[in-house]
Scaffold this motif. Structure first.
Motif, short mmCIF file in Angstrom:
data_model
loop_
_atom_site.label_atom_id
_atom_site.label_comp_id
_atom_site.label_asym_id
_atom_site.label_seq_id
_atom_site.Cartn_x
_atom_site.Cartn_y
_atom_site.Cartn_z
N UNK A 12 -1.82 -6.35 -15.49
CA UNK A 12 -1.09 -6.83 -14.31
C UNK A 12 -0.59 -5.65 -13.47
N UNK A 13 -0.12 -4.61 -14.16
CA UNK A 13 0.32 -3.42 -13.42
C UNK A 13 -0.86 -2.79 -12.66
N UNK A 14 -2.00 -2.69 -13.36
CA UNK A 14 -3.20 -2.14 -12.71
C UNK A 14 -3.58 -2.98 -11.50
N UNK A 15 -3.58 -4.29 -11.67
CA UNK A 15 -3.94 -5.21 -10.58
C UNK A 15 -3.05 -4.99 -9.36
N UNK A 16 -1.75 -4.92 -9.57
CA UNK A 16 -0.82 -4.79 -8.44
C UNK A 16 -0.95 -3.42 -7.77
N UNK A 17 -1.12 -2.38 -8.55
CA UNK A 17 -1.24 -1.04 -7.95
C UNK A 17 -2.55 -0.89 -7.18
N UNK A 18 -3.64 -1.45 -7.70
CA UNK A 18 -4.90 -1.41 -6.96
C UNK A 18 -4.80 -2.16 -5.64
N UNK A 19 -4.17 -3.32 -5.68
CA UNK A 19 -4.02 -4.10 -4.44
C UNK A 19 -3.11 -3.39 -3.45
N UNK A 20 -2.02 -2.82 -3.95
CA UNK A 20 -1.13 -2.06 -3.08
C UNK A 20 -1.87 -0.90 -2.42
N UNK A 21 -2.68 -0.19 -3.21
CA UNK A 21 -3.45 0.93 -2.66
C UNK A 21 -4.46 0.44 -1.62
N UNK A 22 -5.15 -0.67 -1.93
CA UNK A 22 -6.17 -1.18 -1.01
C UNK A 22 -5.54 -1.64 0.31
N UNK A 23 -4.41 -2.34 0.25
CA UNK A 23 -3.76 -2.80 1.47
C UNK A 23 -3.31 -1.61 2.33
N UNK A 24 -2.76 -0.59 1.67
CA UNK A 24 -2.37 0.60 2.42
C UNK A 24 -3.57 1.26 3.09
N UNK A 25 -4.65 1.43 2.33
CA UNK A 25 -5.82 2.12 2.87
C UNK A 25 -6.49 1.33 3.99
N UNK A 26 -6.49 0.02 3.89
CA UNK A 26 -7.04 -0.78 4.99
C UNK A 26 -6.26 -0.48 6.27
N UNK A 27 -4.94 -0.47 6.14
CA UNK A 27 -4.12 -0.20 7.33
C UNK A 27 -4.31 1.24 7.81
N UNK A 28 -4.30 2.20 6.90
CA UNK A 28 -4.34 3.60 7.29
C UNK A 28 -5.68 4.01 7.89
N UNK A 29 -6.78 3.48 7.35
CA UNK A 29 -8.09 3.80 7.91
C UNK A 29 -8.32 3.08 9.23
N UNK A 30 -7.83 1.86 9.34
CA UNK A 30 -8.06 1.08 10.56
C UNK A 30 -7.17 1.52 11.71
N UNK A 31 -5.93 1.92 11.41
CA UNK A 31 -4.96 2.17 12.48
C UNK A 31 -4.37 3.58 12.45
N UNK A 32 -4.61 4.32 11.37
CA UNK A 32 -3.96 5.60 11.19
C UNK A 32 -2.71 5.45 10.35
N UNK A 33 -2.33 6.55 9.69
CA UNK A 33 -1.12 6.52 8.87
C UNK A 33 0.14 6.52 9.72
N UNK A 34 0.06 7.12 10.91
CA UNK A 34 1.23 7.32 11.74
C UNK A 34 1.19 6.41 12.96
N UNK A 35 2.35 6.15 13.52
CA UNK A 35 2.46 5.42 14.78
C UNK A 35 2.46 6.46 15.91
N UNK A 36 1.38 6.55 16.71
CA UNK A 36 1.32 7.61 17.73
C UNK A 36 2.44 7.54 18.75
N UNK A 37 2.93 6.33 19.04
CA UNK A 37 4.01 6.20 20.01
C UNK A 37 5.28 6.87 19.54
N UNK A 38 5.46 6.99 18.21
CA UNK A 38 6.65 7.66 17.68
C UNK A 38 6.56 9.17 17.83
#
Length: 588
Positions: free
Chosen positions: A145-171
């Motif tokens: 269960x720990x593995x499952x949650x950490x993999x999903x957390x990593x995947x959700x982060x990477x989807x966002x970071x690759x699609x939009x960037x890690x940073x908010x450019x307006x900031x």
């Protein structure tokens, strides 16, 4: 490597660049590990998510944690599993799946991401614990269960970071107003899991590859980053010693160091990471070195004269680590831009002093440009070019009227007449005789309250013969210029914010070529008449004012430019500060 990075990198780099992992040693057979579809695993997931949600609601800066480890996707993680009724998605029963998932997460290091931000080290430990506990169903379920949650957390982060960037450019830049696309990480991961019936290495790799910016440029930059990492692993490149300017034909001990630097940088023929054949006289600045210096100068925006003077020497002596940081900053900038390009686009790269025009996805024109000075920088934003103005007036902005024009008027009585500038009454727009104004006594505030300046169409007009309009709050646009000699300079941060372009009349003819009766001859007639005419483009162009200090030209040649506005450090500092929290909302 071959399954994780884009195919172009596999061809460029081979498979030896992938770092080995160690957690797979001594693993038991796959069937000794808990089936991820079991009820026990689902119950463990639900229990852990409920606890993490309660713990997050109770404080801890509003973040979710799992055994002290932050779950940075936060509410998105809760939403993902609640929508699935806590059903798991990751296949980790077999050793090859665990190894493949670990490698896929480590591969994002080449995107400029720190793999530890995506639980790589923790997952390696948990995979080992999972193997050790494989005979104990209850213990294995908890670890799984720990593995499952950490993999999903990593995947959700990477989807966002690759699609939009890690940073908010307006900031990072208050003028940023470029359009951005949006992918909901929860929906994206859910669709991938449903389509495949579960998530293993192949599915994760496909997600990562699909979300990396499209086109060859990003992939070539990834390859350059890996090459720089290899150079750094060898200790980097040595500095070329200071001394007099080196010219072709010179014999100097420093040429030996110059050869080595050019080889390590990939500008001297041969394999950069391998010793090249020893020349007859390594201290001779021969034709081979001259060709390499010219290539280096072109790639770094320097005057291409084959002379190794102060500017070229300074660029040569920027270290490989600094070039890698610069590249990773620009990988992030590329992720800020929409994936899809328009059919018709104009892209201004401010540090490169260039404008590129694209029609139907293909580059049609590449033009030299003059951009804003460091104290009057060109802002970064996107717009829509819908019309141009032939034989334009120049309505002098109030700030420039008092900063630039008023001092000249005070010291030179003939300035206004010589430059074709008229003084207009602010209230009614009537012309004012300059002789009736006490220029020595009037303050800047009073001047702007009472008057405005307008330059008439003509050869001295600051806008030249045509300006290209994309309405924006910055009052910035592209235009011609009477000072065409400035385009010969390698560094062209010389304007007050607008972008002056070379060959403006050729550009106007190109933009009006379809569905318009505005030929070059007709444009010239309007210019000769000196009467301002507004012309609507047959089809509008998207225009992007970008800031890229590393980019690709000619398909596979990586270029570096000076950070003229000193914007790179803020991006690098933010990237280095850690993963931070998510921005799980549409950036628009």
């Amino acid at each position: 490597m071959a399954a994780v990075l884009p195919a172009v990198l596999v061809a460029m780099l081979g498979s030896e660049g992938l770092e080995a992992t160690t957690f797979q040693a001594g693993e038991p057979a796959a069937d000794t590990i808990l089936d991820p579809s079991s009820a026990a695993l689902r119950d463990e997931l639900q229990r852990r998510i409920a606890y993490a949600a309660a713990e997050g609601a109770a404080g801890r800066e509003g973040r979710l944690h799992l055994g002290g480890r932050p779950l940075r996707s936060g509410e998105a993680l809760l939403r993902f599993y609640r929508q699935r009724d806590f059903a798991p998605i990751w296949r980790t029963a077999e050793s090859r799946d665990r190894l493949g998932l670990h490698r896929a997460l480590r591969s994002v290091e080449h995107d400029g991401f720190n793999p530890t931000h995506y639980h790589v080290d923790t997952l390696g430990e948990l995979f080992r614990e999972l193997v050790a506990a494989s005979g104990e169903a209850d213990g294995a379920a908890g670890i799984q269960a720990d593995v499952e949650l950490l993999l999903t957390d990593a995947a959700l982060q990477l989807i966002h970071h690759l699609a939009h960037g890690r940073l908010d450019p307006a900031s990072l830049n208050r003028h940023w107003s470029a359009p951005r696309w949006w992918i909901d990480p929860v929906a994206h991961l859910s669709q991938a899991a449903e389509a495949s019936g579960g998530m293993g290495p192949t599915e994760l790799e496909r997600i990562l590859d699909d979300l990396r910016p499209a086109g060859m440029e990003y992939q070539v930059l990834l390859g350059e980053g890996i090459r720089l990492e290899r150079v750094m692993a060898q200790g980097g490149w040595a500095r070329v010693p200071e001394g007099p300017t080196l010219d072709p034909g010179d014999v100097d001990p420093r040429v030996t160091a110059l050869r080595e630097r050019l080889r390590m940088g990939g500008d001297l023929p041969g394999i950069p990471e391998s010793p090249s054949a020893e020349p007859d006289d390594p201290e001779l600045y021969d034709a081979e070195v001259e060709a390499a210096v010219r290539r280096f100068q072109e790639r770094h925006g320097l005057e291409v004269d084959a002379r190794v003077g102060p500017a070229t020497l300074a660029a040569l002596n920027v270290g490989a680590a600094e070039r890698l940081r610069q590249l990773q900053v620009n990988l992030e900038r590329r992720r800020w831009l929409p994936q899809e390009r328009g059919d018709r686009e104009i892209r201004v790269n401010i540090p490169a002093f260039t404008v590129h025009i694209y029609d139907d996805g293909t580059e049609s024109m590449a033009i030299r440009a003059v951009v804003g000075r460091t104290d009057r920088p060109t802002p970064l934003f996107s717009g829509r070019m819908t019309y141009l103005v032939v034989a334009p007036y120049w309505h002098v902005p109030p700030s420039l009227a008092v900063r630039d024009q008023l001092p000249k008027i005070r010291t030179d009585p003939g300035h206004l007449a010589r430059e074709g500038i008229v003084v207009l009454d602010q209230a009614g727009g009537a012309r004012v005789d300059p002789a009736t104004v006490d220029w020595g006594a009037i303050s800047a505030a009073e001047f702007n309250r009472r008057f405005r300046l307008r330059q008439e169409p003509g050869p001295r007009n600051a806008m030249g013969h045509v300006k290209f309009m994309f309405p924006n709050r910055h009052n910035v646009y592209l235009h011609d210029t009477p000072d065409r000699h400035l385009f010969a300079q390698p560094r062209r941060a010389l304007s007050s914010g607008c972008i002056r372009i070379e060959g403006a009349l050729e550009v106007a003819t190109h933009l009006l070529r379809e569905g318009s009766d505005w030929s070059r001859e007709r444009i010239d007639q309007v210019i000769s008449a000196g009467r301002e005419r507004q012309v609507v483009l047959p089809r509008p162009y998207l225009i992007h004012l970008e800031y890229r200090t590393v980019f690709v030209e000619g398909g596979d040649t990586v270029h570096f430019r000076d950070d003229i506005y000193d914007l790179d450090p803020a991006v690098w500092t933010a990237l280095s500060a850690g993963p931070g929290g998510p921005h799980w909302r549409d950036p628009e």
